[in-house]
Write a protein that holds these residues in place. Sequence first.
Motif, mmCIF file in Angstrom:
data_model
loop_
_atom_site.group_PDB
_atom_site.id
_atom_site.type_symbol
_atom_site.label_atom_id
_atom_site.label_comp_id
_atom_site.label_asym_id
_atom_site.label_seq_id
_atom_site.Cartn_x
_atom_site.Cartn_y
_atom_site.Cartn_z
ATOM 1 N N ILE A 165 -11.440 8.791 0.760
ATOM 2 C CA ILE A 165 -10.021 9.169 0.731
ATOM 3 C C ILE A 165 -9.263 8.386 -0.339
ATOM 4 N N ASP A 187 -1.750 6.545 -8.458
ATOM 5 C CA ASP A 187 -0.391 7.058 -8.388
ATOM 6 C C ASP A 187 0.310 6.710 -7.087
ATOM 7 N N ALA A 188 1.602 7.035 -7.060
ATOM 8 C CA ALA A 188 2.429 6.766 -5.894
ATOM 9 C C ALA A 188 1.810 7.397 -4.644
ATOM 10 N N PHE A 189 2.118 6.833 -3.478
ATOM 11 C CA PHE A 189 1.611 7.263 -2.180
ATOM 12 C C PHE A 189 0.093 7.080 -2.084
ATOM 13 N N GLY A 190 -0.387 6.090 -2.812
ATOM 14 C CA GLY A 190 -1.810 5.751 -2.722
ATOM 15 C C GLY A 190 -2.726 6.861 -3.185
ATOM 16 N N GLU A 191 -2.253 7.707 -4.097
ATOM 17 C CA GLU A 191 -3.106 8.784 -4.615
ATOM 18 C C GLU A 191 -3.995 8.239 -5.722
ATOM 19 N N ARG A 192 -5.243 8.017 -5.380
ATOM 20 C CA ARG A 192 -6.163 7.427 -6.357
ATOM 21 C C ARG A 192 -7.291 8.364 -6.751
ATOM 22 N N LYS A 248 -4.801 9.892 6.136
ATOM 23 C CA LYS A 248 -4.279 9.083 5.040
ATOM 24 C C LYS A 248 -3.033 9.719 4.438
ATOM 25 N N VAL A 249 -3.074 11.024 4.227
ATOM 26 C CA VAL A 249 -1.920 11.698 3.630
ATOM 27 C C VAL A 249 -0.695 11.563 4.546
ATOM 28 N N ASN A 267 0.509 7.860 4.481
ATOM 29 C CA ASN A 267 1.084 7.395 3.216
ATOM 30 C C ASN A 267 2.373 8.111 2.822
ATOM 31 N N TYR A 268 2.544 9.361 3.286
ATOM 32 C CA TYR A 268 3.775 10.074 2.926
ATOM 33 C C TYR A 268 4.872 9.900 3.973
ATOM 34 N N ASP A 272 1.325 1.306 -0.650
ATOM 35 C CA ASP A 272 1.494 2.736 -0.892
ATOM 36 C C ASP A 272 1.747 3.079 -2.362
#
Lengths: 204, 366
Positions: free
Chosen positions: A88, A108-113, B192-193, B196-197, B270
């Motif tokens: 994830i 990226d923001a919101f832990g988007e890796r 996770k989504v 985190n959001y 985050d």
Amino acid sequence: MAQMKFMCDAERCIECNGCVTACKNANDVEWGIQRRRVVTLNDGEASEMSISVACMHCDDAPCMAVCPTDCFYKTDDGIVLHDKDLCIGCGYCLYACPFGAPQFPQQDAFGERGKMDKCTFCAGGPAESKEEEYQKYGSNRIAEGKLPLCAEMCSTKALLAGDAQDVADIFRQRVVHRGHKDGAWSNNPQASADNLAYDAAHKG
Amino acid sequence: MNLLTAQAPGGVPRSGKGLALGILRFMLVALALVLSLGFTQVAVAQADPDREMTTAAPGITADQWRQVRSGETGPNYRDSRADSNYSLINASGETWRQIRNRWVSPFGLIAVFGMAALIALFYFIVGRKELEAPRTGRLLLRWTLMKRALHWTVATLFIILAITGMTLLFGKFVFRPLFGDGVWAWMIAATKVLHNYLGPIFGILLVILLVSVIKENIPKKHDLVWFKKGGGMIGKQHVDAGFANGGEKAWYWLLATVGILVVASGFVLDFPNFDQSRDTMQWANIIHAVGALGLTAVSLGHIYIGTLGTEGALEGMTTGYVDETWAKEHHNLWYEEVKDQTLSEQEVAARKSSGGSADPSATRTS
Ligand code: HEM
Ligand code: SF4
Ligand code: SF4
């Protein structure tokens, strides 16, 4: 059942980054990710020394222990692989890894890796087909009976890859050949206590 | 695999024209190879350890390896990886792993489930706190629509964050073996989504909620007595309480301190786009997990007291109004101030249908 290990003989590494390039080439690693890196200490000084680092396929792997999805597994050869379908991109493996091996395509923001990527010891990873495996993880040279391309292409044979016992044997021969007490690592203050050359020559 | 002796490519020319030249060249190369081998043999035979010591590069000293181990990078440290800000060794990684896996994880579980067990035990032994006097049927406005909406939004987000957060920490032990990889992959990705959001939304709303009820939660002297008497449980007599009693204020200040810490550390985790270091992330994660699990455990107490545990408390937060008797028994100081503002059920219904549950702007003693 082997115990696959890398070892970089820092007395030999000349910081050519051939291993880095070989890896990129063998595994078609995506832009921005470099599974292997060469670290140079004391650059430009007389004591300059370089060492090539990637995933060391730890026995008690920290990445494996902290992963929230439990997506890592160890092959019979002691290679630590991970399943990108489960990953994830939380980054925990990177926080725990001693060698900075896990990398991410984005940050990226919101832990988007995105999905974590790391050295596979050229052993691919879990996939339905060969094409999918190559696309996600790179080549599976181990399945073809070959060792990781980085070590195979190392010009000075500083980077060794293979079963831990073989790697140790080769290194031991080198230490014996170098002859002096510091044969393993220069200026080891313990050299007379743990005289590797002596041990290697006498115990075998 | 032949690691010791790298194969040198042979220099055999393929041109058909100058065959003689080719053979000559080949012989020269071969000669050179043989000669060089001979020299190597000589060199090996003469290998003198002490001599090699004096000619070898000085190499890295123990101090430098120690520096590597400490995770520092000096000015002459180079890393061939693009944008790499990593040291050679991530010295604190293993410590973080041990703290998280050995301490936070098991003790967090004990805290949350231990709390649930204690509450269940309390419920079966002591039971629900019923109203002592009969209800008068006269109602008092306690929570305006705005505050109720805020409370329930924050509460819902809190519960979702607690469940998703705990899934990140413990899910792999339960759901992966239970559902298999297909479902687990989908589930943990959604987890996770969501976490985190929704986290940042929760953070912002929590701050608004805290600000909107701070007046009622300023600590007063009588709150100390409230605690000494265990909220009235010790000695079985009524203890003074304003709009909020000692326990509610404690929950408020826990949220205002630990809650904010959880939110702040959550924001650090985050937004990796600000290039926080691994060490910062490790600290943020430990603070976040410890604080969040602590709050989750205490929140169970808050939820119990607000629902099952106390007769008449939940009405306040659902309808906005509480019975006069409840106010008198639980918040006597507040009751003294607002007792002339009681309404009949008809009046409340009329107000609600006219759309206004306007705050009668009564000054409240905290
Ligand atoms: C009070 C409500 C919250 C609870 C109960 C909670 C709980 C948790 C828990 C238990 C973890 C897992 C820790 C671990 O696996 O070591 C976690 C991770 C995390 N939390 Fe929270 N959290 C809350 C609020 C927040 C907020 C407000 C934010 C953001 C502002 C946030 C962002 C994160 C992030 C980014 C992670 C790392 C997981 C990942 O990147 O996938 N959390 N949280
Ligand atoms: S990723 Fe890091 S922790 Fe995991 S096996 Fe490789 S070196 Fe060890
Ligand atoms: S980034 Fe992926 S592999 Fe690494 S710990 Fe998180 S889920 Fe596991």
